[in-house]
Design a protein around this motif. Structure first.
Motif, PDB file in Angstrom:
ATOM      1  N   ALA A  63      15.316   9.064 -16.048  1.00 47.77           N
ATOM      2  CA  ALA A  63      14.482  10.236 -15.807  1.00 47.77           C
ATOM      3  C   ALA A  63      14.745  10.838 -14.439  1.00 47.77           C
ATOM      4  N   ILE A  64      14.696   9.989 -13.399  1.00 47.19           N
ATOM      5  CA  ILE A  64      14.810  10.520 -12.040  1.00 47.19           C
ATOM      6  C   ILE A  64      16.204  11.096 -11.810  1.00 47.19           C
ATOM      7  N   MET A  65      17.231  10.387 -12.242  1.00 41.66           N
ATOM      8  CA  MET A  65      18.590  10.876 -11.997  1.00 41.66           C
ATOM      9  C   MET A  65      18.909  12.074 -12.868  1.00 41.66           C
ATOM     10  N   ILE A  66      18.284  12.178 -14.042  1.00 39.32           N
ATOM     11  CA  ILE A  66      18.479  13.377 -14.861  1.00 39.32           C
ATOM     12  C   ILE A  66      17.874  14.580 -14.149  1.00 39.32           C
ATOM     13  N   VAL A 147      -2.859   8.641 -10.972  1.00 41.10           N
ATOM     14  CA  VAL A 147      -3.310   9.840 -10.253  1.00 41.10           C
ATOM     15  C   VAL A 147      -2.171  10.422  -9.430  1.00 41.10           C
ATOM     16  N   ILE A 148      -1.351   9.534  -8.822  1.00 39.62           N
ATOM     17  CA  ILE A 148      -0.200  10.010  -8.046  1.00 39.62           C
ATOM     18  C   ILE A 148       0.770  10.771  -8.933  1.00 39.62           C
ATOM     19  N   LEU A 149       1.027  10.240 -10.118  1.00 39.61           N
ATOM     20  CA  LEU A 149       1.953  10.928 -11.025  1.00 39.61           C
ATOM     21  C   LEU A 149       1.393  12.277 -11.449  1.00 39.61           C
ATOM     22  N   PHE A 150       0.092  12.316 -11.692  1.00 40.78           N
ATOM     23  CA  PHE A 150      -0.545  13.570 -12.090  1.00 40.78           C
ATOM     24  C   PHE A 150      -0.431  14.598 -10.972  1.00 40.78           C
ATOM     25  N   ALA A 151      -0.721  14.158  -9.730  1.00 37.61           N
ATOM     26  CA  ALA A 151      -0.615  15.067  -8.596  1.00 37.61           C
ATOM     27  C   ALA A 151       0.820  15.528  -8.397  1.00 37.61           C
ATOM     28  N   GLY A 155       2.053  19.356  -8.480  1.00 39.70           N
ATOM     29  CA  GLY A 155       2.745  19.876  -7.310  1.00 39.70           C
ATOM     30  C   GLY A 155       4.113  20.407  -7.650  1.00 39.70           C
ATOM     31  N   ALA A 156       4.846  19.698  -8.499  1.00 40.92           N
ATOM     32  CA  ALA A 156       6.199  20.148  -8.839  1.00 40.92           C
ATOM     33  C   ALA A 156       6.144  21.470  -9.599  1.00 40.92           C
ATOM     34  N   ILE A 157       5.195  21.600 -10.513  1.00 35.34           N
ATOM     35  CA  ILE A 157       5.111  22.842 -11.271  1.00 35.34           C
ATOM     36  C   ILE A 157       4.733  24.001 -10.359  1.00 35.34           C
ATOM     37  N   VAL A 158       3.759  23.784  -9.495  1.00 33.73           N
ATOM     38  CA  VAL A 158       3.307  24.875  -8.618  1.00 33.73           C
ATOM     39  C   VAL A 158       4.417  25.290  -7.657  1.00 33.73           C
ATOM     40  N   LEU A 159       5.161  24.299  -7.116  1.00 34.63           N
ATOM     41  CA  LEU A 159       6.178  24.643  -6.121  1.00 34.63           C
ATOM     42  C   LEU A 159       7.382  25.308  -6.747  1.00 34.63           C
ATOM     43  N   ALA A 160       7.732  24.951  -7.953  1.00 37.09           N
ATOM     44  CA  ALA A 160       8.974  25.453  -8.516  1.00 37.09           C
ATOM     45  C   ALA A 160       8.773  26.677  -9.377  1.00 37.09           C
ATOM     46  N   LYS A 161       7.530  27.105  -9.500  1.00 31.70           N
ATOM     47  CA  LYS A 161       7.269  28.274 -10.350  1.00 31.70           C
ATOM     48  C   LYS A 161       7.841  29.526  -9.714  1.00 31.70           C
ATOM     49  N   LYS A 162       8.302  30.458 -10.536  1.00 32.91           N
ATOM     50  CA  LYS A 162       8.719  31.738  -9.981  1.00 32.91           C
ATOM     51  C   LYS A 162       7.480  32.529  -9.649  1.00 32.91           C
ATOM     52  N   ARG A 163       7.477  33.150  -8.496  1.00 34.78           N
ATOM     53  CA  ARG A 163       6.315  33.953  -8.096  1.00 34.78           C
ATOM     54  C   ARG A 163       6.356  35.253  -8.853  1.00 34.78           C
ATOM     55  N   ARG A 164       5.243  35.636  -9.423  1.00 37.77           N
ATOM     56  CA  ARG A 164       5.192  36.967 -10.034  1.00 37.77           C
ATOM     57  C   ARG A 164       5.076  38.006  -8.956  1.00 37.77           C
ATOM     58  N   VAL A 165       5.755  39.134  -9.134  1.00 31.57           N
ATOM     59  CA  VAL A 165       5.664  40.191  -8.142  1.00 31.57           C
ATOM     60  C   VAL A 165       4.384  40.939  -8.399  1.00 31.57           C
TER      61      VAL A 165
ATOM     62  N   ALA B  72       7.315  10.340  -8.598  1.00 35.95           N
ATOM     63  CA  ALA B  72       6.496  11.479  -8.199  1.00 35.95           C
ATOM     64  C   ALA B  72       7.110  12.206  -7.014  1.00 35.95           C
ATOM     65  N   GLU B  73       7.656  11.409  -6.061  1.00 37.47           N
ATOM     66  CA  GLU B  73       8.248  12.012  -4.867  1.00 37.47           C
ATOM     67  C   GLU B  73       9.485  12.814  -5.211  1.00 37.47           C
ATOM     68  N   VAL B  74      10.293  12.340  -6.142  1.00 39.90           N
ATOM     69  CA  VAL B  74      11.498  13.067  -6.523  1.00 39.90           C
ATOM     70  C   VAL B  74      11.124  14.381  -7.181  1.00 39.90           C
ATOM     71  N   ALA B  75      10.085  14.359  -8.014  1.00 41.10           N
ATOM     72  CA  ALA B  75       9.675  15.602  -8.673  1.00 41.10           C
ATOM     73  C   ALA B  75       9.264  16.641  -7.643  1.00 41.10           C
ATOM     74  N   VAL B  76       8.380  16.235  -6.732  1.00 36.56           N
ATOM     75  CA  VAL B  76       7.896  17.196  -5.740  1.00 36.56           C
ATOM     76  C   VAL B  76       9.009  17.606  -4.785  1.00 36.56           C
ATOM     77  N   GLY B  77       9.832  16.662  -4.349  1.00 33.20           N
ATOM     78  CA  GLY B  77      10.902  16.976  -3.406  1.00 33.20           C
ATOM     79  C   GLY B  77      11.926  17.923  -3.993  1.00 33.20           C
ATOM     80  N   LEU B  78      12.297  17.704  -5.257  1.00 28.91           N
ATOM     81  CA  LEU B  78      13.262  18.606  -5.874  1.00 28.91           C
ATOM     82  C   LEU B  78      12.649  19.981  -6.107  1.00 28.91           C
TER      83      LEU B  78
END
Lengths: 166, 101
Positions: A63-66, A147-151, A155-165, B72-78
């Motif tokens: 998963a992580i390396m993919i 909880v860490i995985l959920f956060a 976080g990953a979805i919010v950070l990587a989302k494209k911002r709507r103009v 979790a860290e890899v997801a957020v970091g990437l």
């Protein structure tokens, strides 16, 4: 025979690690990190931790390396944009290498106390024994891990989302 | 307990130092992140070695939690790397210097 297996697995792990650190092509680095992770999973099996070896292969290599490979291919660097190693800053790798060699020598010559008689369980690394500890003594960290995985997911979805103009 | 723990500890230290030198030396942000994962794996190997030394499973469970936190860290970091790449169109860490004093 155990020494042969350990030697082979550690040579593969070190080869993969050196390629991760010193290859210019990031895709080759990611594939070699997968090789290192698989070799370390083999070492976990020799250390009698089979459940952790399976988890390592499924989660880390699977998963992580993919995720890493997806991002490397998304970034899609041209060959000219890889780093050039001609700008060779000398002190950092040499000091780091010295520290590493010191650590290795100290640990190889250390006296590790052998204390095996505590556990009477027949198969200490199996899923059953890991599960027994995980759901009794480490139940609270287990819930915190979810909880860490959920956060992390949010976080990953919010950070990587494209911002709507707007 | 066939192989002495010192060999595993030495191998873990070697992997950790290779990851450390790679992290300090490379300028590509994704490769630096992969060297961090290498260091985490080396620490995991050390923990599982000491878990075998005692015959108990506590080190294995710590290593399991390290894998969880690494995921979790890899997801957020990437995700951060993707956002930075969209902004500045580079993955060279020398060019992220806006906070430089």
């Amino acid at each position: 025979m155990d020494y042969v297996i350990f030697f082979l697995l550690s040579v593969v792990a070190l080869f993969g690690a050196l390629n991760v650190a010193f290859q210019r092509n990031p895709v080759v680095g990611a594939l070699n990190l997968i090789l290192t992770i698989l070799a370390i999973a083999g070492l976990y099996i020799t250390l009698n931790a089979d459940f952790l070896a399976a988890v390592q292969i499924i989660v880390y290599a699977g998963a992580i390396m993919i995720l890493f490979l997806f991002v490397i291919l998304l970034v899609n660097l041209d060959r000219e944009l890889w780093e050039d190693f001609s700008v060779f800053k000398l002190p950092t790798p040499i000091l780091g290498g010295l520290l590493g060699v010191t650590l290795v020598v100290l640990l190889i010559c250390a006296e590790v106390p052998v204390d095996p008689a505590q556990a009477a369980t027949p198969d200490p690394g199996s899923g059953k024994e890991v599960g027994r500890l995980l759901f009794t003594e480490y139940a609270f960290p287990f819930e915190v891990a979810s909880v860490i995985l959920f956060a992390g997911m949010i976080g990953a979805i919010v950070l990587a989302k494209k911002r709507r103009v707007e | 307990m066939e192989i002495a723990s010192n060999f595993y500890l030495g191998l873990g230290a070697l992997l950790f130092s290779i990851g450390m030198v790679g992290f300090l030396y490379r300028r590509n942000v994704i490769v630096m992140f992969m060297c961090i994962e290498l260091m985490l794996n080396a620490a995991n190997l050390t923990m599982v070695t000491f878990s075998r030394t005692h015959g108990l499973n506590h080190g294995t469970i710590y290593a399991l939690f390290v894998i969880v936190v690494a995921a979790a860290e890899v997801a957020v970091g990437l995700a951060i790397i993707i956002a930075l790449f969209r902004l500045k169109d580079t993955v060279n860490v020398d060019e992220f210097d806006e906070l430089k004093g």
